[in-house]
Scaffold this motif. Structure first.
Motif, PDB file in Angstrom:
ATOM      1  N   GLU A   1       0.501  -1.452   0.406  1.00  0.00           N
ATOM      2  CA  GLU A   1      -0.322   0.088   0.084  1.00  0.00           C
ATOM      3  C   GLU A   1       0.466   0.997   0.416  1.00  0.00           C
ATOM      4  OE1 GLU A   1      -3.737  -2.124   2.614  1.00  0.00           O
ATOM      5  OE2 GLU A   1      -2.880   0.333   3.098  1.00  0.00           O
ATOM      6  N   ALA A   2       2.598   1.119   0.763  1.00  0.00           N
ATOM      7  CA  ALA A   2       3.183   2.157   0.166  1.00  0.00           C
ATOM      8  C   ALA A   2       3.987   2.105   0.001  1.00  0.00           C
ATOM      9  CB  ALA A   2       2.784   3.160   1.586  1.00  0.00           C
ATOM     10  N   GLU A   3       4.392   2.756  -0.796  1.00  0.00           N
ATOM     11  CA  GLU A   3       6.137   3.407  -1.371  1.00  0.00           C
ATOM     12  C   GLU A   3       6.978   3.870   0.222  1.00  0.00           C
ATOM     13  OE1 GLU A   3       6.717   4.755  -4.257  1.00  0.00           O
ATOM     14  OE2 GLU A   3       9.480   4.862  -4.959  1.00  0.00           O
ATOM     15  N   ILE A   4       8.251   2.927   0.441  1.00  0.00           N
ATOM     16  CA  ILE A   4       8.442   3.050   0.933  1.00  0.00           C
ATOM     17  C   ILE A   4      10.261   3.614   1.441  1.00  0.00           C
ATOM     18  CG2 ILE A   4       9.410   3.571   4.220  1.00  0.00           C
ATOM     19  CD1 ILE A   4       6.588   0.818   3.527  1.00  0.00           C
ATOM     20  N   LEU A   5      10.966   4.676   1.529  1.00  0.00           N
ATOM     21  CA  LEU A   5      11.777   4.803   0.597  1.00  0.00           C
ATOM     22  C   LEU A   5      13.095   5.433   1.615  1.00  0.00           C
ATOM     23  CD1 LEU A   5      11.884   7.630  -2.459  1.00  0.00           C
ATOM     24  CD2 LEU A   5      12.126   5.294  -2.303  1.00  0.00           C
ATOM     25  N   PRO A   6      14.167   4.954   2.447  1.00  0.00           N
ATOM     26  CA  PRO A   6      14.313   4.775   3.579  1.00  0.00           C
ATOM     27  C   PRO A   6      15.684   5.536   3.520  1.00  0.00           C
ATOM     28  CG  PRO A   6      15.797   2.566   1.773  1.00  0.00           C
ATOM     29  CD  PRO A   6      14.704   3.137   1.260  1.00  0.00           C
ATOM     30  N   PHE A   7      16.571   6.748   4.296  1.00  0.00           N
ATOM     31  CA  PHE A   7      17.988   7.593   4.422  1.00  0.00           C
ATOM     32  C   PHE A   7      18.223   7.413   5.588  1.00  0.00           C
ATOM     33  CE2 PHE A   7      16.215   9.660   0.604  1.00  0.00           C
ATOM     34  CZ  PHE A   7      14.625   9.488   0.328  1.00  0.00           C
ATOM     35  N   SER A   8      19.681   7.633   5.085  1.00  0.00           N
ATOM     36  CA  SER A   8      20.439   8.196   6.174  1.00  0.00           C
ATOM     37  C   SER A   8      21.254   9.661   6.083  1.00  0.00           C
ATOM     38  CB  SER A   8      21.627   6.522   6.225  1.00  0.00           C
ATOM     39  OG  SER A   8      21.957   6.456   4.891  1.00  0.00           O
ATOM     40  N   ASP A   9      21.362   9.643   5.239  1.00  0.00           N
ATOM     41  CA  ASP A   9      21.557  10.864   4.848  1.00  0.00           C
ATOM     42  C   ASP A   9      20.644  12.753   5.015  1.00  0.00           C
ATOM     43  OD1 ASP A   9      22.825  12.905   3.168  1.00  0.00           O
ATOM     44  OD2 ASP A   9      24.232  12.947   4.448  1.00  0.00           O
ATOM     45  N   VAL A  10      20.866  12.977   5.942  1.00  0.00           N
ATOM     46  CA  VAL A  10      19.568  14.651   5.706  1.00  0.00           C
ATOM     47  C   VAL A  10      19.463  15.395   4.410  1.00  0.00           C
ATOM     48  CG1 VAL A  10      18.714  16.064   7.076  1.00  0.00           C
ATOM     49  CG2 VAL A  10      19.446  14.860   7.909  1.00  0.00           C
ATOM     50  N   ASP A  11      20.621  15.770   3.737  1.00  0.00           N
ATOM     51  CA  ASP A  11      20.746  15.962   2.214  1.00  0.00           C
ATOM     52  C   ASP A  11      19.643  15.127   1.394  1.00  0.00           C
ATOM     53  OD1 ASP A  11      23.781  17.640   3.553  1.00  0.00           O
ATOM     54  OD2 ASP A  11      21.806  18.270   3.916  1.00  0.00           O
ATOM     55  N   GLU A  12      20.547  14.468   1.718  1.00  0.00           N
ATOM     56  CA  GLU A  12      19.778  13.498   0.590  1.00  0.00           C
ATOM     57  C   GLU A  12      18.206  13.356   0.592  1.00  0.00           C
ATOM     58  OE1 GLU A  12      22.480   9.566   0.613  1.00  0.00           O
ATOM     59  OE2 GLU A  12      20.434   8.666  -0.857  1.00  0.00           O
ATOM     60  N   MET A  13      17.478  13.124   1.720  1.00  0.00           N
ATOM     61  CA  MET A  13      16.387  12.675   1.878  1.00  0.00           C
ATOM     62  C   MET A  13      15.710  14.335   2.051  1.00  0.00           C
ATOM     63  SD  MET A  13      14.533  12.652   5.833  1.00  0.00           S
ATOM     64  CE  MET A  13      13.115  12.215   5.808  1.00  0.00           C
ATOM     65  N   LEU A  14      16.841  15.234   2.598  1.00  0.00           N
ATOM     66  CA  LEU A  14      16.189  17.039   1.650  1.00  0.00           C
ATOM     67  C   LEU A  14      15.646  17.018   0.229  1.00  0.00           C
ATOM     68  CD1 LEU A  14      17.857  19.437   4.902  1.00  0.00           C
ATOM     69  CD2 LEU A  14      14.827  18.993   4.179  1.00  0.00           C
ATOM     70  N   ALA A  15      16.752  16.810  -0.040  1.00  0.00           N
ATOM     71  CA  ALA A  15      16.672  16.870  -1.838  1.00  0.00           C
ATOM     72  C   ALA A  15      15.223  16.262  -2.542  1.00  0.00           C
ATOM     73  CB  ALA A  15      18.392  16.354  -2.053  1.00  0.00           C
ATOM     74  N   SER A  16      16.020  14.565  -2.428  1.00  0.00           N
ATOM     75  CA  SER A  16      14.831  13.694  -2.642  1.00  0.00           C
ATOM     76  C   SER A  16      12.912  14.190  -2.653  1.00  0.00           C
ATOM     77  CB  SER A  16      14.455  12.781  -1.817  1.00  0.00           C
ATOM     78  OG  SER A  16      13.671  11.858  -2.644  1.00  0.00           O
ATOM     79  N   PHE A  17      13.086  15.582  -0.927  1.00  0.00           N
ATOM     80  CA  PHE A  17      11.864  15.657  -0.509  1.00  0.00           C
ATOM     81  C   PHE A  17      11.081  17.083  -1.071  1.00  0.00           C
ATOM     82  CE2 PHE A  17       8.524  15.150   2.407  1.00  0.00           C
ATOM     83  CZ  PHE A  17       8.367  16.446   2.765  1.00  0.00           C
ATOM     84  N   GLN A  18      11.971  17.164  -1.726  1.00  0.00           N
ATOM     85  CA  GLN A  18      11.936  18.358  -2.589  1.00  0.00           C
ATOM     86  C   GLN A  18      11.044  17.798  -3.977  1.00  0.00           C
ATOM     87  OE1 GLN A  18      12.057  22.214  -1.858  1.00  0.00           O
ATOM     88  NE2 GLN A  18      14.170  22.106  -0.776  1.00  0.00           N
ATOM     89  N   THR A  19      11.548  17.206  -4.801  1.00  0.00           N
ATOM     90  CA  THR A  19      10.692  16.682  -5.866  1.00  0.00           C
ATOM     91  C   THR A  19       9.699  15.634  -5.774  1.00  0.00           C
ATOM     92  OG1 THR A  19      12.578  15.020  -6.097  1.00  0.00           O
ATOM     93  CG2 THR A  19      12.703  17.254  -7.735  1.00  0.00           C
ATOM     94  N   ARG A  20       9.454  14.928  -4.567  1.00  0.00           N
ATOM     95  CA  ARG A  20       8.568  13.927  -3.942  1.00  0.00           C
ATOM     96  C   ARG A  20       8.795  13.906  -2.584  1.00  0.00           C
ATOM     97  NH1 ARG A  20       9.491   8.173  -5.488  1.00  0.00           N
ATOM     98  NH2 ARG A  20       7.414   7.821  -5.657  1.00  0.00           N
ATOM     99  N   PRO A  21       7.759  14.851  -2.875  1.00  0.00           N
ATOM    100  CA  PRO A  21       7.103  15.449  -1.128  1.00  0.00           C
ATOM    101  C   PRO A  21       6.788  13.605  -0.998  1.00  0.00           C
ATOM    102  CG  PRO A  21       6.608  16.887  -1.837  1.00  0.00           C
ATOM    103  CD  PRO A  21       6.977  15.927  -3.576  1.00  0.00           C
ATOM    104  N   ALA A  22       6.864  12.893   1.381  1.00  0.00           N
ATOM    105  CA  ALA A  22       6.505  12.591   1.054  1.00  0.00           C
ATOM    106  C   ALA A  22       4.723  12.658   1.793  1.00  0.00           C
ATOM    107  CB  ALA A  22       7.185  11.468   2.158  1.00  0.00           C
ATOM    108  N   ASP A  23       3.776  11.740   2.475  1.00  0.00           N
ATOM    109  CA  ASP A  23       2.902  11.617   2.940  1.00  0.00           C
ATOM    110  C   ASP A  23       2.648  11.415   4.408  1.00  0.00           C
ATOM    111  OD1 ASP A  23       1.833   9.819   0.423  1.00  0.00           O
ATOM    112  OD2 ASP A  23       0.452  11.972   0.662  1.00  0.00           O
TER     113      ASP A  23
END
Lengths: 127, 256
Positions: free
Chosen positions: B27-49
């Motif tokens: 039911e969900a696509e789940i993306l793991p991150f261990s780096d904050v900058d990488e997560m922020l960059a991804s969130f800009q284009t694909r914001p999570a629910d």
């Protein structure tokens, strides 16, 4: 929005009543005990309840309010910052440190009425 | 549904991911991150629910991260996953839905889902964008129209907010009031091609042509509709259906 307030400290309760009533969108009603508060919630559910936390009786009161009026938002009042964890465990809507200050109460009132707007406002202010 | 999880400790992240996959399954696509900058960059284009955040991370505090994520998506559901009690008040200040003690578990996730501040509504497959340039998206990708006149026809019907538009009125928009026999035939062909084009996407019932033309906006999410309902996520920034001159009148109304 009607807000019910209950605190064992009469001075705190009266301060909250004055600040809440100072905002035209809200009306405060004070209660001296948990039983009177929960009975009032059953009769006439308010928009929110601000409740002093003093242990098991408070938990029981919170569960009663959540059962009787799921849409009523519940705010915890406590001197202990670490009590805030229970805020999430109980699914509460807010936390006020004691002694409360007017600015924090004002923010809380805004948040109770406008959850997403409050988030945008806070973000804009850079906090 | 899109979910992000971040923790600087790989073992903890692995455990959190395992619990999330067990709970959400397909039911969900789940993306793991261990780096904050990488997560922020991804969130800009694909914001999570929903975002599951560690708090104490090297060089970064999860509360600060939450504040940044909130600025991008104010209706983000935040769940902190931590070993400490002392951040709960700050977690509340960034509008967290839950504050979970490590380790994460399926049972704790289930409880967190019952407390989401912003319940996740099922998104419709069709999104109509009117602020800026007009465009229509189906499952996240822009719909390709065979001609600009088909697109303009649909745009006008969206501008009319689902009201029935007569053939004569539509001809006035597309052909500058030329309602000659030739233009009437042309108009019919545009409507037919638009209907077929949308049907190829499986959304032919969006456009209705009986005694005139209209769109069924109940089948879409639309920024104009959301804005009118007071949804603060959608903001009028001064541009509305910029490609079309008929939109100037409406733009003037928004600006008042």
């Amino acid at each position: 929005m009607q807000i019910y307030v209950m605190d064992r400290d009469y001075e705190v309760m009266k301060k909250l009543e004055v600040w809440i009533n100072g905002n035209a969108k809200f009306e405060a009603k004070c209660f001296t005990g948990l039983q009177a508060l929960t009975e009032a919630v059953k009769r006439e559910p308010p928009g929110a309840v601000i409740l002093d936390f003093d242990g098991q009786n408070s938990y029981s009161a919170v569960r009663t309010i959540q059962r009787e009026s799921p849409q009523t938002q519940i705010v915890m009042l406590s001197e202990n910052k670490n009590k805030a964890v229970e805020l999430f465990e109980l699914g509460l809507s807010g936390f006020l440190m004691k002694p409360p200050d007017e600015e924090k109460v004002s923010e809380l009132l805004f948040r109770l009425q406008h959850p997403i707007l409050a988030k945008l406002k806070t973000n804009k202010e850079g906090t | 549904m899109l979910i992000y999880a971040i923790d600087d400790e790989k073992a903890v992240l692995h455990y959190t991911m395992k619990a999330l996959k067990e709970y959400f399954k397909e039911e969900a696509e789940i993306l793991p991150f261990s780096d904050v900058d990488e997560m922020l960059a991804s969130f800009q284009t694909r914001p999570a629910d929903i975002a599951f955040l560690d708090i104490e991370m090297p060089g970064y505090n999860g509360i600060e991260l939450a504040a940044k994520l909130n600025r991008i998506k104010p209706d983000l559901n935040l769940v902190f996953v931590t070993g400490y009690d002392q951040y709960a008040l700050e977690a509340f200040d960034v509008y967290a839905s839950d504050y979970m003690k490590k380790p994460c578990s399926v049972e704790k996730i289930e409880k967190a889902m019952q407390k989401l501040r912003y319940p996740i509504a099922k998104e419709k497959d069709i999104f109509v964008k009117t602020f800026g340039n007009f465009d229509v998206f189906y499952k996240g990708s822009p719909i390709r129209f065979r001609s600009e006149l088909e697109k303009e026809m649909l745009a006008y019907l969206v501008d009319r907010e689902g009201a029935l538009v007569s053939r004569q009125e539509m001809a006035g928009i597309l052909f500058e009031d030329d309602f000659s026999r030739a233009k009437q035939v042309h108009l019919s062909k545009i409507a037919e091609r638009l209907s077929k084009g949308l049907a190829e996407y499986g959304i032919g019932n969006l456009f209705l042509s009986e005694n005139g033309y209209r769109v069924d906006l109940s089948l879409c999410d639309c920024d104009l509709t959301e804005w009118k309902m007071g949804n603060p996520i959608y903001r009028f920034t001064g541009e509305y259906m910029e490609q079309y001159s008929f939109a100037e009148y409406r733009k003037g109304m928004f600006e008042k």
